[in-house]
Design a protein around this motif. Structure first.
Motif, short mmCIF file in Angstrom:
data_model
loop_
_atom_site.label_atom_id
_atom_site.label_comp_id
_atom_site.label_asym_id
_atom_site.label_seq_id
_atom_site.Cartn_x
_atom_site.Cartn_y
_atom_site.Cartn_z
N VAL A 100 0.83 -1.21 0.00
CA VAL A 100 0.00 0.00 0.00
C VAL A 100 0.86 1.25 0.00
CG1 VAL A 100 -1.64 1.37 1.34
CG2 VAL A 100 -1.98 -1.09 1.11
N MET A 142 -7.37 1.70 -9.24
CA MET A 142 -6.90 1.21 -7.95
C MET A 142 -7.85 0.15 -7.37
SD MET A 142 -4.09 2.61 -7.85
CE MET A 142 -3.66 1.76 -6.32
N TYR A 146 -6.57 -3.62 -6.39
CA TYR A 146 -6.75 -4.32 -5.12
C TYR A 146 -7.70 -5.51 -5.26
CZ TYR A 146 -4.07 -0.73 -2.76
OH TYR A 146 -3.04 0.10 -2.36
N TYR A 172 -9.91 0.37 0.09
CA TYR A 172 -9.28 1.52 -0.57
C TYR A 172 -9.82 2.86 -0.12
CZ TYR A 172 -7.48 4.46 -4.34
OH TYR A 172 -6.86 5.46 -5.07
#
Length: 210
Positions: A100, A142, A146, A172
């Motif tokens: 991350v 994103m 993920y 997120y």
């Protein structure tokens, strides 16, 4: 540095401060000490300058993703580059934090990326097209990343089965929120870093299988 490169650099600076619509060719030319007419010797339009900047930012982002995938896929039996590569490397909450923060710190420390993000942040309120570009770059891409990562973890039995998209959203949302605060208020960097780390560790503890 060549004049063309100086123009692109100044244009990105102006776009990041005023947005695309709020920047004129004269705004770009004046700090460089050249005339607006001189700009047209190198570029057909402001749109062309913007397109080149976006193309370069996409290239840099993809290069960063490739480097990240290479780093995390070392020693992994899954040779496919992508978010799912290197899932066996995520054996602890700290491992997930490392992945991350690779994104967070790249986003906040790479000068070019910072200005592009600021440019799109400003411009999303001036153009529907740029709003969609912002959402795709900083939200959809994103979430997909993920989602792919969590799918890989589930397949290897390292994460409890669940709705991948929903898990990606849950994971997120706090990350992008604190990243935005960190970006706008650098004095709160330590607070935001600690908040992101705590969130990731709690998420990991709630979703791990072992």
């Amino acid at each position: 540095m060549k004049t063309k490169d100086l123009v692109l650099e100044e244009a990105l600076k102006q776009f990041s401060e005023k947005g695309y619509a709020g920047t004129s060719m004269s705004d770009i030319a004046k700090p460089l000490g050249i005339s607006k007419a001189a700009l047209y010797k190198h570029f057909e339009s402001k749109q062309q300058i913007f397109d080149i900047i976006i193309e370069e930012s996409e290239k840099r982002f993809k290069e960063f993703l490739a480097e990240l995938s290479t780093h995390f896929s070392r020693g992994d039996s899954d040779k496919t580059a992508g978010a799912g590569s290197g899932v066996s490397e995520i054996a602890t909450g700290d491992d997930l934090c490392e992945r991350v923060f690779s994104f967070v710190k790249f986003s906040l420390s790479d000068p070019y990326s910072v200005r592009v993000r600021h440019m799109l942040t400003m411009s999303q309120f001036q153009s529907k097209e740029l709003a969609e570009m912002y959402s795709k770059r900083y939200v959809e891409t994103m979430l997909d990343y993920y989602g792919e990562l969590f799918e890989g973890l589930m397949e290897k039995g390292l994460m409890k089965r669940g709705d991948i998209r929903h898990l990606a959203l849950m994971f997120y949302a706090p990350v992008i929120m604190y990243t935005g605060i960190w970006d706008r208020e650098p004095g709160r960097a330590k607070e935001c870093e600690e908040a992101i780390r705590k969130h990731v560790l709690i998420f990991y503890s709630l979703t791990k299988t072992k």
